[in-house]
Design a protein around this motif. Sequence first.
Motif, PDB file in Angstrom:
ATOM      1  N   PRO A 244      -1.459  -1.654  65.339  1.00 11.72           N
ATOM      2  CA  PRO A 244      -0.117  -1.111  65.549  1.00 11.72           C
ATOM      3  C   PRO A 244       0.875  -1.650  64.522  1.00 11.72           C
ATOM      4  O   PRO A 244       0.831  -2.819  64.137  1.00 11.72           O
ATOM      5  N   ARG A 245       1.768  -0.779  64.099  1.00 12.87           N
ATOM      6  CA  ARG A 245       2.835  -1.175  63.181  1.00 12.87           C
ATOM      7  C   ARG A 245       4.003  -0.232  63.398  1.00 12.87           C
ATOM      8  O   ARG A 245       3.837   0.913  63.811  1.00 12.87           O
ATOM      9  N   ASN A 246       5.195  -0.721  63.130  1.00 14.66           N
ATOM     10  CA  ASN A 246       6.410   0.060  63.283  1.00 14.66           C
ATOM     11  C   ASN A 246       7.034   0.322  61.922  1.00 14.66           C
ATOM     12  O   ASN A 246       7.148  -0.599  61.099  1.00 14.66           O
ATOM     13  N   LEU A 247       7.434   1.560  61.703  1.00 13.69           N
ATOM     14  CA  LEU A 247       8.149   1.902  60.483  1.00 13.69           C
ATOM     15  C   LEU A 247       9.642   1.843  60.776  1.00 13.69           C
ATOM     16  O   LEU A 247      10.141   2.530  61.675  1.00 13.69           O
ATOM     17  N   VAL A 248      10.371   1.043  60.002  1.00 12.37           N
ATOM     18  CA  VAL A 248      11.806   0.872  60.195  1.00 12.37           C
ATOM     19  C   VAL A 248      12.514   1.497  59.003  1.00 12.37           C
ATOM     20  O   VAL A 248      12.313   1.073  57.856  1.00 12.37           O
ATOM     21  N   THR A 249      13.330   2.501  59.268  1.00 11.19           N
ATOM     22  CA  THR A 249      13.965   3.266  58.202  1.00 11.19           C
ATOM     23  C   THR A 249      15.476   3.266  58.376  1.00 11.19           C
ATOM     24  O   THR A 249      15.982   3.560  59.466  1.00 11.19           O
ATOM     25  N   VAL A 250      16.185   2.926  57.308  1.00  9.93           N
ATOM     26  CA  VAL A 250      17.646   3.012  57.290  1.00  9.93           C
ATOM     27  C   VAL A 250      18.025   4.138  56.340  1.00  9.93           C
ATOM     28  O   VAL A 250      17.557   4.179  55.200  1.00  9.93           O
ATOM     29  N   THR A 251      18.855   5.057  56.802  1.00 14.07           N
ATOM     30  CA  THR A 251      19.265   6.196  55.983  1.00 14.07           C
ATOM     31  C   THR A 251      20.787   6.216  55.847  1.00 14.07           C
ATOM     32  O   THR A 251      21.501   5.476  56.530  1.00 14.07           O
ATOM     33  N   GLY A 252      21.260   7.083  54.942  1.00 13.41           N
ATOM     34  CA  GLY A 252      22.705   7.234  54.744  1.00 13.41           C
ATOM     35  C   GLY A 252      23.344   6.075  54.008  1.00 13.41           C
ATOM     36  O   GLY A 252      24.519   5.766  54.224  1.00 13.41           O
ATOM     37  N   LEU A 253      22.600   5.417  53.121  1.00 13.27           N
ATOM     38  CA  LEU A 253      23.127   4.227  52.444  1.00 13.27           C
ATOM     39  C   LEU A 253      24.104   4.570  51.329  1.00 13.27           C
ATOM     40  O   LEU A 253      25.201   4.010  51.258  1.00 13.27           O
ATOM     41  N   SER A 254      23.709   5.461  50.433  1.00 17.31           N
ATOM     42  CA  SER A 254      24.559   5.744  49.274  1.00 17.31           C
ATOM     43  C   SER A 254      25.893   6.343  49.690  1.00 17.31           C
ATOM     44  O   SER A 254      26.929   6.053  49.084  1.00 17.31           O
ATOM     45  N   GLY A 255      25.911   7.143  50.756  1.00 20.43           N
ATOM     46  CA  GLY A 255      27.156   7.741  51.213  1.00 20.43           C
ATOM     47  C   GLY A 255      28.120   6.735  51.791  1.00 20.43           C
ATOM     48  O   GLY A 255      29.319   7.021  51.907  1.00 20.43           O
ATOM     49  N   ASN A 256      27.635   5.558  52.145  1.00 21.11           N
ATOM     50  CA  ASN A 256      28.481   4.491  52.672  1.00 21.11           C
ATOM     51  C   ASN A 256      28.669   3.353  51.680  1.00 21.11           C
ATOM     52  O   ASN A 256      29.116   2.264  52.049  1.00 21.11           O
ATOM     53  N   ASP A 257      28.278   3.585  50.403  1.00 25.97           N
ATOM     54  CA  ASP A 257      28.447   2.585  49.339  1.00 25.97           C
ATOM     55  C   ASP A 257      27.733   1.276  49.648  1.00 25.97           C
ATOM     56  O   ASP A 257      28.206   0.185  49.301  1.00 25.97           O
ATOM     57  N   ILE A 258      26.553   1.350  50.295  1.00 20.51           N
ATOM     58  CA  ILE A 258      25.806   0.144  50.635  1.00 20.51           C
ATOM     59  C   ILE A 258      25.051  -0.348  49.400  1.00 20.51           C
ATOM     60  O   ILE A 258      24.383   0.436  48.717  1.00 20.51           O
ATOM     61  N   VAL A 259      25.153  -1.646  49.124  1.00 25.82           N
ATOM     62  CA  VAL A 259      24.500  -2.211  47.937  1.00 25.82           C
ATOM     63  C   VAL A 259      23.382  -3.189  48.287  1.00 25.82           C
ATOM     64  O   VAL A 259      22.476  -3.393  47.488  1.00 25.82           O
TER      65      VAL A 259
END
Length: 489
Positions: A244-259
Amino acid sequence: MSISYGASGALATHTDTVTPALPAGAAAGQLAICQVVSAHPSDPVPSTPSGWTLVGSTSGGAGSFGLNTGIRRLTFFARELAGGDTAPTTAIPAGSSGSAIGARVFTLARTAGTGWRWASVFGTDATSDTSFSAAAAAALTWAPGDFAVLGYAWNTQTATSSARGVTATGETFAAATSQLSDQISTGDGARLHMATSSVTAGSGTQAPTVTATLSAAATGVGAVVRVREATSSITAAPQSVFPPRNLVTVTGLSGNDIVTATLYRQVGTDLTPLRAASDVDVTGDASFLRVDAEQPFGIAVAYAAVLTDVNGQQWTIYSDPITSTVDTDVISDAIRGVGAQIYIEDWADKKRTRDATQFNVGGRVVVVGKKRGAAQATVTVSTDTEDAGDDLQDVLDNATEGVILIRNQVTRAGVDGHLALLDDDEKRNWQTAYREWDLDTVETEPWPDVLEAAGFTLQDIADNFSTLGDIAAVFPGTLLDIATFDFGA
């Protein structure tokens, strides 16, 4: 997607402490902003109200501190309302001649997004006249739809204003709407004013200039608080493959100026950094993916992302909880993405040794030793099918850096952990597929953080596709589509 101005509460003024009321109709999910204008000989930043966040603060003006002259300070605090919120209290030091503070709370509402994002810049105008112009000392990123709160703090109580506005090279702003205009008459006094606008066209990174026409000469501070609907979100999805493994995905980064982004696994209130996911540079990336192949079994696990934007502000978002379950105990190699279903048969002792020397000194025994070492143990495990035995053989043959991860069917302290493998003794049963293994181990640290856990293997792709064309047909988008695909489904 749009942001709109809600309402404002009543002005609160005092010589040192104020508790401005929340506006009528304030509701959960709205963004409350508290604008504070203060005057004080030592120019302190007002205290941050409990549960609120300091957005920014700057002072400016001209002349010696006194009635309608000298510097004044403009401060903003923000809070996403949760429902049942109480009015904020902010203060400056008491007992100083001429000190004054005034504050108002107003609300903003949004139609979409996952939350709120804000950034602020400040400028000052030290020329005492009726044409106020404060060029910000720093730049902000701009995009159509950005909401702009224009804040003003002047040292002249009676200086009303007109023609409020904001400009920035390459950006088009809607005509500003005046929302607040208050005289702070306590102490040496000040003027609080606020207007709102929005970006209608243009994208870029520019320092804005806040302007207004005054009815009386004054100096002071101008600011822009840029507000956006947050688009970044975090999801965690369990894969149906084994182990078992979990995929953790963060989206919408560039639109919020995340660096930069840092991911954590959350069990209860404990946060554990996720493998290869600490302070990762995501500048310009739309999304960020990591695999958690070391999560505990049988208990709820959530994930948190700490995101830092181009302005240095940090935002934390959370996933929904998921629970990984298995029918056996598991030995795995998270780096290679392989594992075996096993049963822990015996783990009787954990021996810890210590380098020590004893000396007989005049009949007294003196012992000089170092710290005791990590626990060593012989762990007896079993497999009951040929496939499971072969899987364990593969893990032991190719263990990354000689380390294996052992996890109980329902996580248990003292069992779950990383073990350095010294040697193993396989005991076959020639009548059945059942095998026992004695594993001589030493408790150790996890693999180095630079080693990323495998989300899928080349064998996964080979098992499902014959040609590159087959892959392209199923995944017409980006490589993220492959990385988040469940090859076990």
